[in-house]
Design a protein around this motif. Sequence first.
Motif, mmCIF file in Angstrom:
data_model
loop_
_atom_site.group_PDB
_atom_site.id
_atom_site.type_symbol
_atom_site.label_atom_id
_atom_site.label_comp_id
_atom_site.label_asym_id
_atom_site.label_seq_id
_atom_site.Cartn_x
_atom_site.Cartn_y
_atom_site.Cartn_z
ATOM 1 N N ASP A 570 0.768 -1.149 -0.130
ATOM 2 C CA ASP A 570 0.033 0.041 0.096
ATOM 3 C C ASP A 570 0.681 1.224 0.031
ATOM 4 O O ASP A 570 1.889 1.350 0.795
ATOM 5 N N GLU A 572 0.039 4.244 1.120
ATOM 6 C CA GLU A 572 -0.242 4.999 2.153
ATOM 7 C C GLU A 572 0.431 4.407 3.568
ATOM 8 O O GLU A 572 -0.080 3.224 3.966
ATOM 9 N N SER A 574 0.307 5.111 6.622
ATOM 10 C CA SER A 574 -0.404 4.917 7.874
ATOM 11 C C SER A 574 -1.317 3.527 7.635
ATOM 12 O O SER A 574 -1.632 2.921 8.793
#
Length: 684
Positions: A570, A572, A574
């Motif tokens: 991913d 991202e 977070s």
Amino acid sequence: MSEKPADTPFDVPGLMGVSTPDAAERLQLALDAGAIIGTWVWHIPSDQIWADERFARAFGLSPLECAQGLSLQQVTASIHPDDLHRVNSGVEEALSRLGAYRCEYRVLHRDGIYRWVEANGRVETDAQGQPLRFPGILIDIESRRSAEADRDRVTELLHTFSAAIPGVVYAKDLQGRMLVANQGTTALIGKPAEFYLGKTDLEFLDDPEQARAIMATDRRIMDSGIAEQVEEEVTLPDGSVATWLSVKAPLINEVGERVGLIGSSMDVTLRKQAEAAVKELNQTLEQRIVTAIREREVVEEALRQSQKMEAVGQLTGGIAHDFNNLLAGISGSLELAKMRMGQGRVEDVERYLTVAQGAVQRAAALTHRLLAFSRRQALAPQLTDVNALIDGMEELVRRSVGPAIDLQVHAAPDLWATLIDPAQLENALLNLCINARDAMPEGGRISIATCNEWVEPCGGGEDDLTPGEYVGIRVTDTGTGMSCEVVAKAFEPFFTTKPVGAGSGLGLSMIYGFARQSGGQVRIVSAPGAGTCVCLHLPRHAASLQPAAPLGADFAPPLDGQGETVLVVDDEASVRMLVVEVLEGMGYRTLEAADSQSGLRALQSDARIDLLITDLGLPGGMNGRQMAEAGRVGRTSLPVLFITGYAETSVLDQCHLQPRTQVLTKPFSLQDLAARISTLITTR
């Protein structure tokens, strides 16, 4: 009655012995042309005429009677009354002078039509010089007489009306010499008739080039025998050039020979000038129209852009308003939780976190509706029995609309199956029923009906359905209804007729997006005071219905890891952190990658990987689906969990239906994530 002579019309030497050169020549021409249509022999003393079958047909007589013999009176009865006297006179004259006979007359055929024939014969005598026999032949001259009649009519008309006909009327011989012309020709040339009669165009026209061009056209028509309509330029006496529209045709004589040309002309100079002016005007208008169209397109494009910006402004303004409210709840709850934890008052922290979590769920629902309207939500289609789905949620709908509303359900028997996301359909139906309830503040009736429908071809517009079979669902109420203007805007995002704070305006837009993304359509039929009917059309699926298991019914409870390794991809950070935390908390080992290329290198390595968790939208040249497919080449049994918050429908297409593949939509609860991980690893 005397006996029939031994020699008949078919073997009498005298038949071919017509004495006059003209008759012999005509007979030979007739034989060459195949124009003889009968022969006869008249035995004068017995007044018996024997004739062949062709003669019988020409006179409308019986061939048998002609072969047995008829009297002269019986034969001549078929001759036209106007011609009979001339025929009898000719016969008497031939008998009196014992010579040749020739006469043209009309004979009545069996079809009731008189046709022209030419009879040629001669009187033969006995040894004492008395008339004995009268042999002869018949020649068909119908075509010639018809042509002569046409010629006579043309000649008569030409001479009778040439002085009165406006324009130019004339006739020329094969050499192009003027034979006859009317006053219009004289006026055109500007000289008296005696000047040009007998002369060619080259001799009486002032412009030799014009004369040669006209004569070349005349020669072509006389040689081809085909009439033509041509335009010719002629220099007038005043020096100006006129345009003449001429019709020319070959001139035919009495035997069908082309002997010249007849023609007529009219001055079309003014018409040609007008046509040129109109053409120039049309070109000018066309240029102006093109310019106007381009200017209109620029204005329309500016208007569309303005409308787009206005719609985007309304959309972003509505989203910003709703999300600011949600973020305020999340931010405030987290600040209070942090402050209370710093004060050591942890008993209130759970309440604040619950408020924040609720705001997150409402934000997720808002995003979900936006994605549904844009047709980019991640659907989980299943083969669905719509009647069973409605039956299962009927009680929920009754509680939602309240006791003042009479809810009626009409389920069509043998309803077709449809491949849709059942959770989305439930949400759509519940929204429609709540909207219907709000339109009936004093109470009323809501009807939910299903049916099988065949959609016919229609206008071919952007929102028209493809012709075919559909499952129809109608939600009808007896409420206040909507005007045409409101119906036209009903599916627009954030459009609502409810008071401020009573609705987001995304309900119908979400239903519209769900229906279109599922391959169907939704339409509204309504009028003020007449209630509303919302019609959902969902495409029929050919497979037979099977009882559908509820989502998660087969999920095993999350299990602790046994040393399995999970690859998390991913972009991202977070999200990767949260997923890795959950995995490590469950006892799994993890590998991380931030783009598709890094993830593919890990998949193609020798490292142990028991599960792939990947976002669909990834940097690195491939999306998550493409990376997973490439990685599965060497790991055919690898389970895959796609997590996504936004993706094109084509990227998600069929992903969740493949073996050992599931889709989880962001934002998701950690419990749902753990359950999906456990299920995919334990069932691989």
